[in-house]
Design a protein around this motif. Structure first.
Motif, PDB file in Angstrom:
ATOM      1  N   ASP A 159      -2.497   3.514   5.578  1.00 11.84           N
ATOM      2  CA  ASP A 159      -2.630   4.182   6.856  1.00 11.84           C
ATOM      3  C   ASP A 159      -3.574   3.372   7.746  1.00 11.84           C
ATOM      4  OD1 ASP A 159      -2.752   5.954   8.941  1.00 11.84           O
ATOM      5  OD2 ASP A 159      -3.808   7.525   7.841  1.00 11.84           O
ATOM      6  N   ILE A 160      -3.020   2.650   8.720  1.00 11.29           N
ATOM      7  CA  ILE A 160      -3.820   1.753   9.557  1.00 11.29           C
ATOM      8  C   ILE A 160      -4.674   2.577  10.514  1.00 11.29           C
ATOM      9  CG2 ILE A 160      -3.775  -0.143  11.222  1.00 11.29           C
ATOM     10  CD1 ILE A 160      -1.004  -0.873  10.108  1.00 11.29           C
ATOM     11  N   LYS A 161      -5.968   2.302  10.495  1.00  8.14           N
ATOM     12  CA  LYS A 161      -6.921   2.997  11.366  1.00  8.14           C
ATOM     13  C   LYS A 161      -7.282   2.150  12.576  1.00  8.14           C
ATOM     14  CE  LYS A 161      -7.288   6.406   8.488  1.00  8.14           C
ATOM     15  NZ  LYS A 161      -6.565   7.627   8.756  1.00  8.14           N
ATOM     16  N   SER A 183      -6.474   2.772   5.223  1.00  4.94           N
ATOM     17  CA  SER A 183      -6.947   3.620   4.126  1.00  4.94           C
ATOM     18  C   SER A 183      -5.787   3.933   3.200  1.00  4.94           C
ATOM     19  CB  SER A 183      -7.554   4.916   4.662  1.00  4.94           C
ATOM     20  OG  SER A 183      -6.565   5.705   5.285  1.00  4.94           O
ATOM     21  N   SER A 184      -6.156   4.247   1.973  1.00  3.63           N
ATOM     22  CA  SER A 184      -5.173   4.627   0.961  1.00  3.63           C
ATOM     23  C   SER A 184      -5.853   5.590  -0.003  1.00  3.63           C
ATOM     24  CB  SER A 184      -4.674   3.377   0.233  1.00  3.63           C
ATOM     25  OG  SER A 184      -3.699   3.719  -0.709  1.00  3.63           O
ATOM     26  N   ILE A 206      -9.190  10.300  -3.705  1.00  6.32           N
ATOM     27  CA  ILE A 206     -10.309   9.590  -3.100  1.00  6.32           C
ATOM     28  C   ILE A 206      -9.724   8.600  -2.093  1.00  6.32           C
ATOM     29  CG2 ILE A 206     -12.205   7.980  -3.508  1.00  6.32           C
ATOM     30  CD1 ILE A 206     -12.402   9.222  -6.347  1.00  6.32           C
ATOM     31  N   THR A 207     -10.281   8.584  -0.890  1.00  7.05           N
ATOM     32  CA  THR A 207      -9.801   7.667   0.140  1.00  7.05           C
ATOM     33  C   THR A 207     -10.581   6.365   0.071  1.00  7.05           C
ATOM     34  OG1 THR A 207      -9.221   9.523   1.571  1.00  7.05           O
ATOM     35  CG2 THR A 207      -9.415   7.358   2.606  1.00  7.05           C
ATOM     36  N   ASN A 208      -9.853   5.275  -0.107  1.00  6.21           N
ATOM     37  CA  ASN A 208     -10.448   3.940  -0.089  1.00  6.21           C
ATOM     38  C   ASN A 208     -10.050   3.255   1.216  1.00  6.21           C
ATOM     39  OD1 ASN A 208     -11.595   4.052  -2.695  1.00  6.21           O
ATOM     40  ND2 ASN A 208      -9.625   3.549  -3.614  1.00  6.21           N
TER      41      ASN A 208
END
Length: 181
Positions: free
Chosen positions: A93-95, A111-112, A118-120
């Protein structure tokens, strides 16, 4: 989504959460995909749209491109006519996204989630999508040195693809003579 009833741009346009101004100040981009004239005019006017919402936008004005990213992909657009050139998928998911002029790469922050929810977050350097004319020149380069009747259909398809390019893109095809057989 925010809609503003009164503004100098006259009309109802979905603005979205993010507004970006191109580095040259020529355009104002909204995250809902609307494009307005920028500081070079006295009034903001609607000038175009790309039918895609985005999380972030990056500019490569040296090559007349801008890039938008949504949660799973990066799309490359022509800065002059707002037409889509190419698209590539993302690993997450591109921020945020930035264009690095030094190495002509897009830098993305995405993010993944893990299986434990847990979001990395990751930073990745991404090669921009190839331009149409570069892809076409590769196809021409991959043709055999001596074109035979067996290659006729492939040459025909490449010439058809060439015909769809703009005059500016056609001028960049340096190996077109190989198709004149």
């Amino acid at each position: 989504t925010n809609i503003y009833d009164y503004s100098p741009i006259h009309g109802e346009y979905n603005i979205g959460e993010n507004i970006s101004i191109s580095p040259d100040g020529k355009y104002v981009f909204t995250s809902e995909g609307n494009i307005f004239s920028g500081s070079n005019t006295s009034n903001m006017k609607f000038v175009g749209e790309f039918n895609q919402t985005y999380n972030d936008i990056a500019f490569d004005l040296n090559n007349d491109f801008f890039y938008i990213c949504d949660s799973q992909s990066i799309s490359q657009y022509n800065y002059n006519d707002f037409s889509i050139v190419a698209s590539i998928s993302s690993k997450g998911d591109i921020k945020n996204m930035f264009f690095c002029q030094d190495n002509s790469k897009l830098i993305t922050v995405y993010s993944s989630k893990t299986i434990n929810s847990i979001t990395n977050y990751y930073v990745e350097a991404v090669d921009p999508p190839k331009k149409s004319e570069d892809i076409l020149m590769e196809k021409i380069d991959n043709l055999p040195v001596t074109i035979t009747l067996a290659d006729k259909m492939e040459v025909y398809d490449i010439r058809k693809e060439y015909d769809t390019l703009s005059d500016n893109q056609k001028s960049l095809i340096t190996n077109y003579n190989k198709l004149l057989v």
